[in-house]
Design an enzyme around this catalytic site. Structure first.
Site, PDB file in Angstrom:
ATOM      1  N   GLY A   1       0.824  -1.203   0.000  1.00 43.81           N
ATOM      2  CA  GLY A   1       0.000   0.000   0.000  1.00 43.81           C
ATOM      3  C   GLY A   1       0.850   1.242   0.000  1.00 43.81           C
ATOM      4  O   GLY A   1       2.063   1.182   0.261  1.00 43.81           O
TER       5      GLY A   1
ATOM      6  N   HIS B   1      -1.367   7.202   7.834  1.00 51.24           N
ATOM      7  CA  HIS B   1      -0.478   8.121   7.108  1.00 51.24           C
ATOM      8  C   HIS B   1      -1.192   9.445   6.807  1.00 51.24           C
ATOM      9  O   HIS B   1      -0.567  10.505   6.828  1.00 51.24           O
ATOM     10  CB  HIS B   1      -0.033   7.511   5.768  1.00 51.24           C
ATOM     11  CG  HIS B   1       1.190   6.643   5.850  1.00 51.24           C
ATOM     12  ND1 HIS B   1       2.407   7.109   6.287  1.00 51.24           N
ATOM     13  CD2 HIS B   1       1.389   5.339   5.517  1.00 51.24           C
ATOM     14  CE1 HIS B   1       3.300   6.123   6.219  1.00 51.24           C
ATOM     15  NE2 HIS B   1       2.710   5.036   5.764  1.00 51.24           N
TER      16      HIS B   1
ATOM     17  N   GLN C   1       3.288   9.877   1.407  1.00 48.06           N
ATOM     18  CA  GLN C   1       4.554   9.153   1.225  1.00 48.06           C
ATOM     19  C   GLN C   1       5.266   9.549  -0.068  1.00 48.06           C
ATOM     20  O   GLN C   1       6.456   9.292  -0.217  1.00 48.06           O
ATOM     21  CB  GLN C   1       4.314   7.637   1.218  1.00 48.06           C
ATOM     22  CG  GLN C   1       3.944   7.086   2.571  1.00 48.06           C
ATOM     23  CD  GLN C   1       3.817   5.581   2.520  1.00 48.06           C
ATOM     24  OE1 GLN C   1       2.793   5.052   2.106  1.00 48.06           O
ATOM     25  NE2 GLN C   1       4.876   4.888   2.907  1.00 48.06           N
TER      26      GLN C   1
ATOM     27  N   HIS D   1      -3.076   1.139   8.427  1.00 51.74           N
ATOM     28  CA  HIS D   1      -1.736   1.718   8.265  1.00 51.74           C
ATOM     29  C   HIS D   1      -1.775   2.917   7.316  1.00 51.74           C
ATOM     30  O   HIS D   1      -1.223   3.981   7.619  1.00 51.74           O
ATOM     31  CB  HIS D   1      -0.798   0.624   7.729  1.00 51.74           C
ATOM     32  CG  HIS D   1       0.612   1.065   7.474  1.00 51.74           C
ATOM     33  ND1 HIS D   1       1.691   0.578   8.185  1.00 51.74           N
ATOM     34  CD2 HIS D   1       1.122   1.944   6.575  1.00 51.74           C
ATOM     35  CE1 HIS D   1       2.800   1.151   7.740  1.00 51.74           C
ATOM     36  NE2 HIS D   1       2.487   1.983   6.757  1.00 51.74           N
ATOM     37  N   GLU D   2      -2.460   2.759   6.176  1.00 52.76           N
ATOM     38  CA  GLU D   2      -2.484   3.845   5.180  1.00 52.76           C
ATOM     39  C   GLU D   2      -3.316   5.030   5.664  1.00 52.76           C
ATOM     40  O   GLU D   2      -2.952   6.183   5.434  1.00 52.76           O
ATOM     41  CB  GLU D   2      -3.017   3.339   3.835  1.00 52.76           C
ATOM     42  CG  GLU D   2      -2.226   2.204   3.201  1.00 52.76           C
ATOM     43  CD  GLU D   2      -0.733   2.439   3.114  1.00 52.76           C
ATOM     44  OE1 GLU D   2      -0.292   3.605   3.129  1.00 52.76           O
ATOM     45  OE2 GLU D   2       0.009   1.446   3.060  1.00 52.76           O
TER      46      GLU D   2
ATOM     47  N   CYS E   1       6.988  -0.532   6.294  1.00 57.04           N
ATOM     48  CA  CYS E   1       6.521   0.674   5.620  1.00 57.04           C
ATOM     49  C   CYS E   1       7.578   1.112   4.621  1.00 57.04           C
ATOM     50  O   CYS E   1       8.767   1.101   4.941  1.00 57.04           O
ATOM     51  CB  CYS E   1       6.290   1.772   6.652  1.00 57.04           C
ATOM     52  SG  CYS E   1       5.736   3.330   5.945  1.00 57.04           S
ATOM     53  N   LEU E   2       7.145   1.511   3.429  1.00 57.34           N
ATOM     54  CA  LEU E   2       8.109   1.970   2.416  1.00 57.34           C
ATOM     55  C   LEU E   2       8.852   3.213   2.885  1.00 57.34           C
ATOM     56  O   LEU E   2       9.950   3.489   2.411  1.00 57.34           O
ATOM     57  CB  LEU E   2       7.383   2.260   1.091  1.00 57.34           C
ATOM     58  CG  LEU E   2       6.808   1.035   0.363  1.00 57.34           C
ATOM     59  CD1 LEU E   2       5.996   1.471  -0.849  1.00 57.34           C
ATOM     60  CD2 LEU E   2       7.902   0.058  -0.055  1.00 57.34           C
TER      61      LEU E   2
END
Ligand code: ZN
Length: 181
Positions: A46, A134, A51, A130-131, A88-89
């Site tokens: 995701g 963000h 991000q 999680h997203e 996480c990226l």
């Protein structure tokens, strides 16, 4: 379309709250395409717009069942709990243990700006939470129960799987890679 640069922890934009999308402009459509390209390029599960440095409430997710694009997503129901690894990226090379709801229902607008809902369980519920975090400027690093670990440290669950001979085959599919969202 284009691969965008991923902002990493320490970048102030990741701590800011994203703005609601009122209208799906051409610019926003390009952003969505670029987010999908970037998510697949980095093999993430995701991605949230902050991000890639854009404070807009847009999320892309693909847990292996095809892409889902969520605009102005909002959790409206949650049940149960799951405790597991998360990556996480924006925190490359790290993972941590985070407890999330086992199931969530999310209300959002799709790519045609039609109001809709999605229910997610397990990994999908984890990715949605999680997203959406963000978009509020929150990172999973604030929720980890045992600190952040380097990928060189194996998650305890993978070690267990590897010690059980008959499950070795199954663990190969998912065992070596962190799910980065
Ligand atoms: Zn993330």
């Amino acid at each position: 379309m284009a691969i965008r640069e991923i902002r990493e922890m320490g970048d102030a934009i990741l701590t800011k709250k994203s703005k609601e999308i009122k209208k799906l402009s051409f610019r926003n459509k390009i952003l969505i395409e670029d987010m999908l390209d970037t998510m697949y390029d980095k093999a993430g599960v995701g991605l949230a717009a902050p991000q890639v440095g854009v404070l807009k409430r847009i999320v892309t997710i693909d847990i292996g069942e095809g892409p889902v694009v969520l605009i102005n997503p909002e959790i409206v129901e949650e049940d149960g709990s799951q405790t597991g690894e998360e990556g996480c990226l924006s925190l490359p090379g790290k993972w941590g243990i985070v407890t999330r709801p086992e199931r969530v229902k999310v209300r959002y607008f799709d790519r045609e700006m039609e109001a809709t809902e999605i229910e997610g369980e397990g990994l999908m519920a984890r990715a949605l939470c999680h997203e959406i975090d963000h978009l509020e400027g929150a990172l999973y690093a604030d929720l980890v129960e045992d600190g952040l670990h380097d990928v060189s440290e194996k998650p305890p669950m993978q070690e267990e799987e590897e010690s059980i001979e008959q499950e070795k085959e199954d663990s190969h599919e998912t065992g070596d890679k962190q799910e980065e969202v």
